[in-house]
Design a protein around this motif. Structure first.
Motif, short mmCIF file in Angstrom:
data_model
loop_
_atom_site.label_atom_id
_atom_site.label_comp_id
_atom_site.label_asym_id
_atom_site.label_seq_id
_atom_site.Cartn_x
_atom_site.Cartn_y
_atom_site.Cartn_z
N SER A 50 -27.09 -18.32 -31.96
CA SER A 50 -28.48 -18.40 -31.50
C SER A 50 -29.44 -17.47 -32.23
O SER A 50 -30.53 -17.88 -32.62
N PHE A 87 -31.86 -22.28 -29.19
CA PHE A 87 -31.13 -23.17 -28.28
C PHE A 87 -30.03 -23.94 -29.00
O PHE A 87 -28.96 -24.19 -28.44
N TRP A 90 -26.50 -22.34 -29.05
CA TRP A 90 -25.64 -22.19 -27.87
C TRP A 90 -24.34 -22.91 -28.15
O TRP A 90 -24.33 -24.00 -28.75
N LYS A 93 -19.56 -24.50 -23.37
CA LYS A 93 -20.00 -25.46 -22.35
C LYS A 93 -21.51 -25.65 -22.35
O LYS A 93 -22.01 -26.64 -21.83
N LYS A 94 -22.25 -24.71 -22.94
CA LYS A 94 -23.71 -24.80 -22.98
C LYS A 94 -24.22 -25.57 -24.20
O LYS A 94 -25.43 -25.76 -24.34
N ARG A 95 -23.34 -26.00 -25.09
CA ARG A 95 -23.78 -26.63 -26.35
C ARG A 95 -24.67 -27.84 -26.12
O ARG A 95 -25.74 -27.94 -26.70
N ILE A 97 -26.43 -28.78 -23.49
CA ILE A 97 -27.69 -28.37 -22.87
C ILE A 97 -28.59 -27.71 -23.92
O ILE A 97 -29.79 -27.96 -23.98
N GLY A 98 -28.00 -26.87 -24.76
CA GLY A 98 -28.76 -26.20 -25.80
C GLY A 98 -29.38 -27.17 -26.79
O GLY A 98 -30.54 -27.02 -27.19
#
Length: 156
Positions: A50, A87, A90, A93-95, A97-98
């Motif tokens: 990030s 973003f 990320w 698990k956040k990939r 969403i990022g």
């Protein structure tokens, strides 16, 4: 005092320069231009995370607007592409969403920028398709480049 990592700074400078070079491959449109800038931003975000994605995204977006003659967009590109890189970096698990946030923020900020710069609602709407296309194409190409570099095992 925190010690500055010269190697990291040099790598970010090189990736920023390469992203600017990618952005020189551009297609002029009535609302600006379409570039490969996003490929460099997403590659950096995938590869280094990030913070590096934000630095390379913001600086390269800022510089390419200056170099291609769109100074009115320089600050907007710094914000839009810097946040996109943040973003986009990320992982885990956040990939997903990022990546969604990166896309929405970049496209949304340029929509807002067109309004703030006085181009009107028509121009703001007209720029959305090109920004979505540039973002998605850059994301795909950046990911392919990232996977290729990982497969070559060049990272130390």
């Amino acid at each position: 005092m925190k010690q500055t990592n010269i190697r990291q700074l040099a790598l970010l400078a090189i990736l920023t320069a390469l992203s600017v070079v990618l952005a020189y491959i551009h297609i002029p449109t009535p609302t600006g231009f379409l570039t490969l800038l996003d490929a460099g931003i997403y590659f950096t975000a995938f590869y280094l995370g990030s913070k590096a994605g934000a630095v390379v995204g913001g600086l390269s977006g800022f510089l390419i607007d200056m170099l291609l003659g769109y100074p009115q967009y320089m600050i907007h590109s710094l914000i839009a592409h810097g946040t996109q890189g943040f973003f986009g970096g990320w992982n885990g698990k956040k990939r997903l969403i990022g990546l969604i946030l990166a896309s929405l923020f970049m496209v949304g900020w340029y929509f807002l920028a067109a309004l703030l710069l006085g181009y009107g609602l028509g121009a703001a709407w007209a720029g959305i398709f090109g920004n979505i296309f540039q973002n998605c194409f850059g994301m795909g190409l950046g990911y392919i480049l990232y996977k290729a570099i990982i497969k070559l095992n060049l990272r130390k």
